[in-house]
Structures are given as C-alpha cells and as structure tokens.
Design an enzyme around this catalytic site. Structure first.
Site, short mmCIF file in Angstrom:
data_model
loop_
_atom_site.label_atom_id
_atom_site.label_comp_id
_atom_site.label_asym_id
_atom_site.label_seq_id
_atom_site.Cartn_x
_atom_site.Cartn_y
_atom_site.Cartn_z
N ARG A 35 0.83 -1.21 0.00
CA ARG A 35 0.00 0.00 0.00
C ARG A 35 0.86 1.26 0.00
NH1 ARG A 35 -4.88 -1.98 3.92
NH2 ARG A 35 -6.33 -2.50 2.24
N LYS A 203 -13.68 -12.69 6.55
CA LYS A 203 -14.80 -11.83 6.92
C LYS A 203 -16.07 -12.25 6.19
CE LYS A 203 -11.50 -8.12 6.99
NZ LYS A 203 -11.12 -7.04 6.09
N GLY A 353 -6.57 -6.68 1.16
CA GLY A 353 -5.25 -6.50 1.75
C GLY A 353 -4.53 -7.82 1.96
P1 ADP Z 1 -8.76 -9.78 2.35
O1 ADP Z 1 -7.95 -8.90 3.26
O2 ADP Z 1 -7.98 -10.24 1.17
O3 ADP Z 1 -10.07 -9.15 1.98
P2 ADP Z 1 -9.82 -11.25 4.58
O4 ADP Z 1 -9.32 -10.20 5.50
O5 ADP Z 1 -11.28 -11.42 4.43
O6 ADP Z 1 -9.12 -11.12 3.14
O7 ADP Z 1 -9.30 -12.68 5.07
C1 ADP Z 1 -7.96 -13.02 5.18
C2 ADP Z 1 -7.77 -14.04 6.25
O8 ADP Z 1 -8.63 -15.14 6.07
C3 ADP Z 1 -6.37 -14.60 6.26
O9 ADP Z 1 -5.69 -14.11 7.39
C4 ADP Z 1 -6.60 -16.12 6.33
O10 ADP Z 1 -5.79 -16.74 7.29
C5 ADP Z 1 -8.06 -16.22 6.73
N1 ADP Z 1 -8.69 -17.49 6.36
C6 ADP Z 1 -8.77 -18.05 5.13
N2 ADP Z 1 -9.36 -19.24 5.19
C7 ADP Z 1 -9.66 -19.48 6.48
C8 ADP Z 1 -10.27 -20.56 7.19
N3 ADP Z 1 -10.67 -21.65 6.56
N4 ADP Z 1 -10.40 -20.45 8.53
C9 ADP Z 1 -9.97 -19.34 9.17
N5 ADP Z 1 -9.39 -18.29 8.57
C10 ADP Z 1 -9.23 -18.36 7.24
MG MG Z 2 -8.09 -8.54 5.38
#
Ligand code: ADP
Ligand code: MG
Length: 397
Positions: A35, A203, A353
């Site tokens: 970023r 999320k 992110g």
């Molecule tokens: P972004 O920032 O790309 O929008 P998010 O913040 O929604 O993505 O999610 C990212 C997190 O999701 C990562 O830290 C990852 O560890 C977690 N994650 C992915 N799959 C799982 C899962 N099955 N159980 C728990 N956490 C997960």
């Molecule tokens: Mg995130």
C-alpha cells in the site's frame, strides 16, 4: 471526477493527500508494504510539481485516542526510504492537526512530503456526527490549499479525512483512485466472458453482501476461505470446529437455491485439530469434516478445479485467500488460485489486503496479475453497486 491536472499549477501550493498507508506492522517492522508503494506515484507527481505535500492516513484501529501501537512513525520512515531515490524528503508530525502538524506545515518546503500522525487517533475522524467530523475536516483543511483523495482503500468510508474534508477544499482524485475505479468499471460494465469471481478470506458476513450482486453478473462464483463452512452447513453438512456464521445460514440457503450451478464449492478440505501451523493436517471430503477438526484450506482436488475455472476465464476478480495461507500447510489452495490467475488471458484482478499480501508472500510478482487492488472493502462495495461516499464527494463541484 477532477484529476490532479485539473487543479492547475501546484508549485508552492499546500496539497493535502489522503493516502491509504494501512500496512501490517509487527514489532515496528512493516510486513507487506504494497500500500505504501501504491501511494508513491501520486506523492512523487505532486512533489515534482513543486507542491508542499501533506499526507493524512490511518493505521489499524486505535479507537480515537493516541496509542503508540498504532503510530505511523515506521510508515514515515519507510516512505522516506522509498522516496529518497527521487530526492524527496519526508517529515513526520507527531499529531494529527495540532501543534506538531501546524509547525511542520509551516516549515515544509516545496517538493517535500509531510506525513501526519494516524488520523484515527482523533475520535472525530470516524464519528457518526457530521458536525464532529466537520470540525476535524476544518482543521485538516486549514493546513492546505487543495485536497487530493488517493486512499482507495477508504473511499467507502464517510470519514473526516476521506469525505468531509473534500467538501472544504478544491479537490481531485489521485492517480491510484482513478486507476482502481477504471478497473472496477471494467468488472461491472460489460466484462469479457467467462467472468469468474473467487471469494474467500475470513470476513464472511462482509463478503456475503456482494454475492447477491455478483450472482447476477458473474458466470461462476467460486467459494473458498472460511466462508465455505457456512455454505457447507447450509447444504446440511457438519463442519466440525470450522468457522461458521449461523446467523447467515438462511441467506446462504437462498443463494444456493437461486444460483443453479453458478456457485462452485470445494469438494475436499484440508483439516487439522487445531488452528496451528504444525497441527497434523489431513484432507477430507467436504461433506465429511470430522467433529473434532476445523477446515483451514480448500483441498488439492478443489484447488485444481478452481484453477481450471480461473485459467479459462476472460475476466477474473479474486478477493480473499482460500485458506490460512500464513501457515505453509494451509497455503496450497491460495497458491493454486493465484497461479491460475497469472495464466488468465484477459483481465485478472486481485482485491483485498490479505489477498495482495498472500500473492506476494507466495512469491508472485505484482505484474503477474492484471491489477492488484489496494482496497478490499472498497472494491467489494463498488461491486455490490453501492455508492461510495469518498468517490461521490469527488464528483461534487
Ligand atoms: P482480504 O484482506 O484479502 O479481503 P480477509 O481479510 O477477508 O481477506 O481474510 C484473510 C484471512 O482469512 C487470512 O488471514 C486467512 O488466514 C483467513 N482465512 C482463510 N481461510 C480461512 C479458514 N478456513 N479459517 C480461518 N481463517 C481463514
Ligand atoms: Mg483482510
């Protein structure tokens, strides 16, 4: 939207820039600095135009009061290192709009950059009360002559440094905001088909909102990450100790009913007894997750199936890692999808992110993708068809 060029000659002008410098920091060490890097072109352009560049930004959620755990000082340092080759000096003010900020602006030379301390140290930044936000916006506006909005990751927020300040000063969209919006337009207005969307991450409820809109637009919607388990449960399967949002089950059942075969779920899951990198991992069928285990990644068969859908698409939008990629044992699904995105003959967009951090951590170069968005929530809300306050305000005269 007006651009920086529309602001005229900026030599000697004080330009307030809202950037998104919200990077992961642990023990004062910056993780992925994507970023910060994405913010550079606008700052360089303004500095080279002879402006006095004043940057406001946030880091994390300090809840409206100064908290050294959320200081932007390490970011100022990194910014200084990155701008040094351009001959641009970076200063740092230890408050948002107070004495330190005012003095630093006074002393700022043309072509220099000043970063103000974390704007979320001030409770008025995120206040729901327009008058409160307006006060902070007035203080920010008093530091500058014009405003450039370049923090794409926050344009979905109605906050003082994003929205209100734009109403107080002549304003323009920065290069990053313009570039992000251009890509999002391509994703929403007549995307080349097949158009495949991949959603994952943690999320769940945030991301469920976008599904409605995407189901109407995309040809395929691949679901990974923690969201999977709410879908599997909605289909009647047990998900063990996996993350689950019970209160979203009805909505998800509705999506599954309406979607036909548009929604693609993983058929196998990597599970482990504990949320730990060295917890013994096994692969199970998605409809047979043991009660004492939790799902931490999509399985290898699903990784291949998702990769095939992605690689065959002409337009791909991906938001959210497929698994807990931070732990090597659960990074396989994310890696498979990322690899497939690099093979897309068309437009491939990575948003979010953690998704952006994931592809870099897994060793992919930024230019292997069509576009890596700096804004997860902002791009999702745009794709939901919502009006983003931080963009709408820039369209006002
Ligand atoms: P972004 O920032 O790309 O929008 P998010 O913040 O929604 O993505 O999610 C990212 C997190 O999701 C990562 O830290 C990852 O560890 C977690 N994650 C992915 N799959 C799982 C899962 N099955 N159980 C728990 N956490 C997960
Ligand atoms: Mg995130």
């Amino acid at each position: 939207m007006k651009t920086i060029e529309d602001l005229g000659d900026l030599a000697g002008q004080r330009v307030l820039v809202r950037s998104d410098l919200n990077v992961p920091i642990k023990d004062e060490v910056i993780g992925d600095d994507g970023r910060i890097r994405a913010s550079l072109p606008t700052l360089i352009k303004l500095a080279k135009a002879g402006a006095k560049v004043i940057v406001t930004a946030h880091l994390g959620r300090p809840k409206g009061e100064p908290n050294p755990a959320y200081t932007l000082a390490p970011v100022a340092k990194r910014l200084g290192e990155l701008l040094q080759p351009e001959g641009i000096t970076v200063h740092f003010a230890t408050d948002v709009t107070g004495e330190s900020a005012q003095e630093a602006v006074q002393e700022l030379d043309e072509g220099e950059v000043l970063l103000l301390e974390n704007v979320r140290y001030d409770p008025r930044e995120e206040s729901k009360d327009e008058a409160q936000r307006g006060e902070l916006a007035d203080e920010l506006a008093a530091l500058a002559d014009v405003f450039v909005s370049d923090g794409f990751g926050v344009v979905h927020r109605k906050q003082a440094s994003v929205y209100d300040v734009a109403r107080k000063l002549p304003h323009a969209a920065g290069g990053l905001v313009l570039a992000e919006v251009e890509v999002l337009k391509k994703l929403t207005e007549d995307p080349a088909r097949p158009y495949v969307v991949v959603l994952g991450g943690a999320k769940v409820s945030d991301k469920l909102a976008v599904i409605d809109n995407l189901l109407a637009k995309a040809d395929k919607l691949l679901i990974g990450g923690a969201m999977v388990f709410t879908f599997l449960k909605a289909q009647g399967h047990e998900v063990g100790k996996s993350l689950l949002e019970e209160d979203q089950l009805d909505i998800v059942r509705g999506y599954l009913k309406d979607a036909g075969d548009k929604i693609v779920l993983p058929t196998d899951i990597v599970v482990a007894p504990e949320f730990k990198g060295d917890s013994p991992a096994t692969v199970v069928a998605a409809d047979a997750i043991p009660a004492d285990q939790l799902g931490l990644d999509i399985g290898p068969d699903s990784g291949k199936a998702f990769a095939a859908e992605v690689a065959g698409a002409k337009t791909v939008f991906w938001n959210g890692p497929m698994g807990v990629f931070e732990m090597a044992a659960f990074a396989g699904g994310t890696k498979a999808v990322a690899q497939a995105l690099t093979e897309v003959d068309g437009l491939s967009v990575v948003g979010g992110g953690d998704s952006a951090a994931a592809v870099r951590q897994l060793g992919f170069a930024d230019d292997a993708f069509g576009h890596i968005s700096t804004g997860g929530g902002a791009s999702l809300e745009y794709l939901e068809g919502k009006e983003l306050p931080g963009l709408a305000v820039l369209e006002e005269g």
